[in-house]
Design a protein around this motif. Sequence first.
Motif, mmCIF file in Angstrom:
data_model
loop_
_atom_site.group_PDB
_atom_site.id
_atom_site.type_symbol
_atom_site.label_atom_id
_atom_site.label_comp_id
_atom_site.label_asym_id
_atom_site.label_seq_id
_atom_site.Cartn_x
_atom_site.Cartn_y
_atom_site.Cartn_z
ATOM 1 N N UNK A 55 10.084 14.286 -28.658
ATOM 2 C CA UNK A 55 9.093 14.919 -27.790
ATOM 3 C C UNK A 55 7.906 15.385 -28.618
ATOM 4 N N UNK A 56 6.696 15.201 -28.074
ATOM 5 C CA UNK A 56 5.463 15.526 -28.791
ATOM 6 C C UNK A 56 5.366 17.027 -29.053
ATOM 7 N N UNK A 57 4.534 17.421 -30.051
ATOM 8 C CA UNK A 57 4.368 18.848 -30.343
ATOM 9 C C UNK A 57 3.988 19.653 -29.112
ATOM 10 N N UNK A 58 4.539 20.843 -29.008
ATOM 11 C CA UNK A 58 4.274 21.729 -27.875
ATOM 12 C C UNK A 58 4.296 23.148 -28.433
ATOM 13 N N UNK A 59 3.851 24.153 -27.671
ATOM 14 C CA UNK A 59 3.873 25.532 -28.189
ATOM 15 C C UNK A 59 5.268 25.943 -28.672
ATOM 16 N N UNK A 60 6.285 25.437 -28.007
ATOM 17 C CA UNK A 60 7.636 25.829 -28.366
ATOM 18 C C UNK A 60 8.093 25.137 -29.655
ATOM 19 N N UNK A 61 7.688 23.867 -29.814
ATOM 20 C CA UNK A 61 8.028 23.093 -31.011
ATOM 21 C C UNK A 61 6.730 22.606 -31.644
ATOM 22 N N UNK A 62 6.164 23.387 -32.572
ATOM 23 C CA UNK A 62 4.816 23.089 -33.080
ATOM 24 C C UNK A 62 4.686 21.697 -33.689
ATOM 25 N N UNK A 63 5.749 21.153 -34.290
ATOM 26 C CA UNK A 63 5.675 19.804 -34.875
ATOM 27 C C UNK A 63 6.401 18.780 -33.996
ATOM 28 N N UNK A 64 6.802 19.180 -32.794
ATOM 29 C CA UNK A 64 7.540 18.269 -31.925
ATOM 30 C C UNK A 64 9.021 18.249 -32.270
ATOM 31 N N UNK A 65 9.758 17.406 -31.555
ATOM 32 C CA UNK A 65 11.179 17.242 -31.861
ATOM 33 C C UNK A 65 11.439 15.781 -32.164
ATOM 34 N N UNK A 66 12.453 15.539 -32.982
ATOM 35 C CA UNK A 66 12.769 14.165 -33.360
ATOM 36 C C UNK A 66 13.956 13.683 -32.533
ATOM 37 N N UNK A 67 14.410 12.458 -32.791
ATOM 38 C CA UNK A 67 15.538 11.896 -32.052
ATOM 39 C C UNK A 67 16.702 12.881 -32.013
ATOM 40 N N UNK A 68 17.222 13.148 -30.819
ATOM 41 C CA UNK A 68 18.293 14.131 -30.666
ATOM 42 C C UNK A 68 17.767 15.552 -30.531
ATOM 43 N N UNK A 69 16.464 15.693 -30.311
ATOM 44 C CA UNK A 69 15.818 16.986 -30.055
ATOM 45 C C UNK A 69 15.954 18.000 -31.180
ATOM 46 N N UNK A 70 16.059 17.522 -32.407
ATOM 47 C CA UNK A 70 16.031 18.451 -33.539
ATOM 48 C C UNK A 70 14.592 18.906 -33.747
ATOM 49 N N UNK A 71 14.390 20.206 -33.969
ATOM 50 C CA UNK A 71 13.054 20.762 -34.132
ATOM 51 C C UNK A 71 12.485 20.378 -35.493
#
Lengths: 290, 345
Positions: A55-71
């Motif tokens: 998932x692309x960077x968002x306020x909650x995850x400033x650098x986005x999340x990678x495969x498996x939603x790791x921050x």
Amino acid sequence: MKVLRRFLTNPLSAIGLLLLVGFAVIAILAPFIAPPEENQSPYRIPRDGWMSEPQAPSPEHPFGTTQGQYDIFYGVIWGTRTAFRIGITLVAVASSIGIVIGSIAAYFGGWVDEVIMRITDVFFAFPYLVAAMVVTTILGKGLDRMMFALILFGWMPTARLIRSQILVLKETAYVEAIRAIGGSHLRILFRHIMPNAIFPVIVQATMAIGFMIVLAATLSFLGLGAEPGYADWGQMISIARNWVVMPPGTPFKYWYTIVFPGVSLLLFSLSWNLVGDAFRDIYDPRLKGR
Amino acid sequence: MLTYIARRFMLFPLVLFGVTALIFFLMQFLTPYQLVALYVTDITELQKGPEHLENLVERHGLNDPFLVKYSKWLGSLLRGNLGWSRSARMPVGAALKRFFPSTLELVLWASIPIVLGGVWLGTISATRKDTLIDHGARLWALAGVSLPAFLLSLFLLTLFYTKTGWFPPGSISLWAEKLILSGEFRQYTGVYTLDALLNGNLAVFFDALRHLALPCVALIIVQWASLMRIMRSTMLEAMRQDYVTTARAKGLRERIVINKHARRNALLPVVTIAGAMIARMIGGLVVIETVFSRKGLGSFAMSAALQLDFPAILGFTLLITAVTVSANLVVDLLYAWIDPRVRLS
């Protein structure tokens, strides 16, 4: 102080030192920058769901999340600690082994030297990366096993360097004088030769940290090092790989999965190399006064 | 001189012997039952139950004492039997012979820019010491050392293949491979670009070149840094010598002083690192060939290591050792020949 001034007047070494200090601050402050979840090893990257797609960077995850939603932000911050730990442990242990082996060979000379240096040749014959891969695979994958493998095949440069240093010092007048007044082998070696022989080894070790980090990341990239979800840059790049190269037409859609850990890895190893290079320039007597 | 060469040649088999011993030692970390898998060629053998496995262990002597096993193994090795490579599914000797040309091709194409670029950058950096150009060149070189080969390869692949489709991964296109394997195309050397030229087939030549471009660039960026750094320091050393001052004092142009007087002498010590550079290149090749899915020695070693294909690992290591040792020997002899001050003893 003189050393520090020389470091800061050369723009390249100043950049290197600055980067290194920056990484050190991040590593020390990691629990405040990215607070770990309670009752969890801080090196486990927290995950936000189980979805596969990054998932692309968002306020909650400033650098986005990678495969498996790791921050990714958390992974990059705590990965700095992993990088310091791996780099310094590997080089410290491998260099210590090299120092012991190399000084035994040089000080005693003769057939001891011959045997030890031929064994060193044998270890040198193996391509480092391939040897480390084989040993890690035999022992079963994992970060500490990978580090063991890298140490097993990483002590030889130090051994050769310290040997050549000691061989020169052994013949000097002051060592002969101490031997004449009856200094013991160990005393001569550790009190009188070692302090003079050690400096090039320290310079070499500084440069080796950058190299070791890259090598460790390569092994993690191949799936031999840290397990998925561990805060390690090589591992993060490894899971990003398929999202960056695979989807035809939209290669940059998941750029954040690889750019953040990749740039951190590059800058970290660059900073050690810059500092090591400056060290060498400062202490290489042949380069003095230029 | 002759005793020097003789000594070097005597040490060579000693090191090779050590390599076999070390690999065999590593193999012992696997249990006999893991090792037996190396001998099972048919899946049905595994379904025959534990007694059959027991038999296999017995038949291949996997429970024998270390030295017995080792001498047996070494014996077959000395008879020229390198063994069977599981990962490549062919005898190790054949695999090495088959993958060598592809790697050689990559190394040859890459070495030209590595040597020319490294020498050029090193000279510029030394003659303009502490200027912006010098800092830039040194930063570029250090970035090359710091840049992990796998990261660089992924970046190149994303940009020039996934994004634009210009330079595909692999060794050669399917149509070209078919043509090469057909009877019309004569394989003289196994090096695709060379063979294509010899056959006068420009389409195949350009196709091979297209596949070669990215791995070549990756190898160049990773490699030329070390050459540039050593060139810079020997050049700095040379420019301090009295003969350079003399050349300047008698009014020669700076360009001639640098190119003819300083650089010629600065190049001498650079020759000595050729062996070390080959050794360094191996690690880069393993990663680069794997990421670009080229079928070469590097990717062969990679899959062998990951699958614990010991015969293949041994074969690869012996070949690399032979290449590095002979390169070092040639360099030493060459050096003594170019520089009359050096006497080998």
